[in-house]
Enzyme design. Structure first.
Site, short mmCIF file in Angstrom:
data_model
loop_
_atom_site.label_atom_id
_atom_site.label_comp_id
_atom_site.label_asym_id
_atom_site.label_seq_id
_atom_site.Cartn_x
_atom_site.Cartn_y
_atom_site.Cartn_z
N ASN A 109 0.86 -1.18 0.00
CA ASN A 109 0.00 0.00 0.00
C ASN A 109 0.89 1.22 0.00
OD1 ASN A 109 -2.48 -1.21 0.09
ND2 ASN A 109 -2.86 -0.77 2.24
N ARG A 110 0.39 2.34 -0.48
CA ARG A 110 1.18 3.57 -0.43
C ARG A 110 1.20 4.10 1.00
NH1 ARG A 110 -0.53 7.86 -4.88
NH2 ARG A 110 1.00 9.16 -3.80
#
Ligand code: C5P
Length: 222
Positions: free
Chosen positions: A30-31
């Site tokens: 995930n960012r």
């Protein structure tokens, strides 16, 4: 000597992303830079708390005065949190945990041969929801990164996961979320909604810890 708002209180924080291996060189993630979670753990320590940070892979150094436990995957983060949770009074889930992982991770690098490749994914455990379930007495704080309907979604998360507070931020706009140095937060709990104006993540984390400390100490006196 200065006394802090969280003197002697034990605060457990998760931060950063998680990394779900597909093979030894590839994975799903995930960012998340980890900046917000690290700032929250540091602010808790500054306020006198005994702070522990369980962090996914980031490029950030361990925060000062915070015992930092490094993990890679969501399952490792789940295990590390469960190992620490019985010794915590407040839990703040800031990590951007990957919701899914590959059913199996290949032991060797997958060869680039097929034109199409299908990944079979399975849900990861919800660390925050499990914390609230296992320790209903803990003061549990969640984060909600949303692109729209911020307050309604934060309130839904508060109920669904059995939390005491949700700190919600809009992502996908300048000056908020992800790699940005600044953030804006909406605090949602059973008493109402409080807006924290855009600020540097370090400053915002201190304000958030102050808001958490006030609510934590007010518990049972409501
Ligand atoms: O459900 P959603 O992922 O939007 O919820 C975000 C909140 O839940 C964050 O506080 C995040 O750290 C936590 N979370 C978690 N474990 C997951 C997914 C989210 O602890 N598997």
């Amino acid at each position: 000597f200065a006394t802090g708002e969280l003197d002697g209180v034990r605060v457990l924080v998760t931060g950063g992303p998680t990394w779900e291996a597909i093979d030894p060189v590839r994975g799903l993630t995930n960012r998340s830079s980890g900046k917000m979670g690290y700032a929250v753990a540091a602010a808790a320590a500054e306020a006198g708390a005994r702070a522990v940070l369980v962090s996914g892979p980031t490029t950030l150094p361990d925060p000062d005065r915070v015992r930092t436990v490094r993990v890679v995957s969501a399952r490792e983060m789940h295990d590390a949190v469960m190992a620490e949770i019985d010794a915590a009074d407040i839990f703040v889930g800031v990590a951007a945990v990957a919701d899914y992982r590959p059913v199996e991770s290949a032991p060797r690098k997958i060869k680039k041969e097929a034109e199409r490749l299908t990944l079979d994914l399975v849900r990861n455990p919800d660390i925050l929801a499990d914390v609230a379930k296992r320790r209903p007495d803990i003061y549990a704080v969640g984060f909600a990164a949303e692109t729209e309907d911020l307050e309604a979604r934060a309130r839904a998360k508060l109920e669904a996961k059995g939390l005491d507070l949700v700190a919600a931020n809009l992502v996908g706009r300048p000056g908020s979320g992800f790699e940005a140095d600044t953030n804006t937060l909406l605090l949602v709990d059973r008493r109402g909604t409080t807006e924290l104006a855009q600020a540097h993540k370090t400053a915002l984390a201190r304000i958030l810890i102050h808001e958490i400390a006030q609510r934590y100490h007010a518990q049972g006196r409501a």
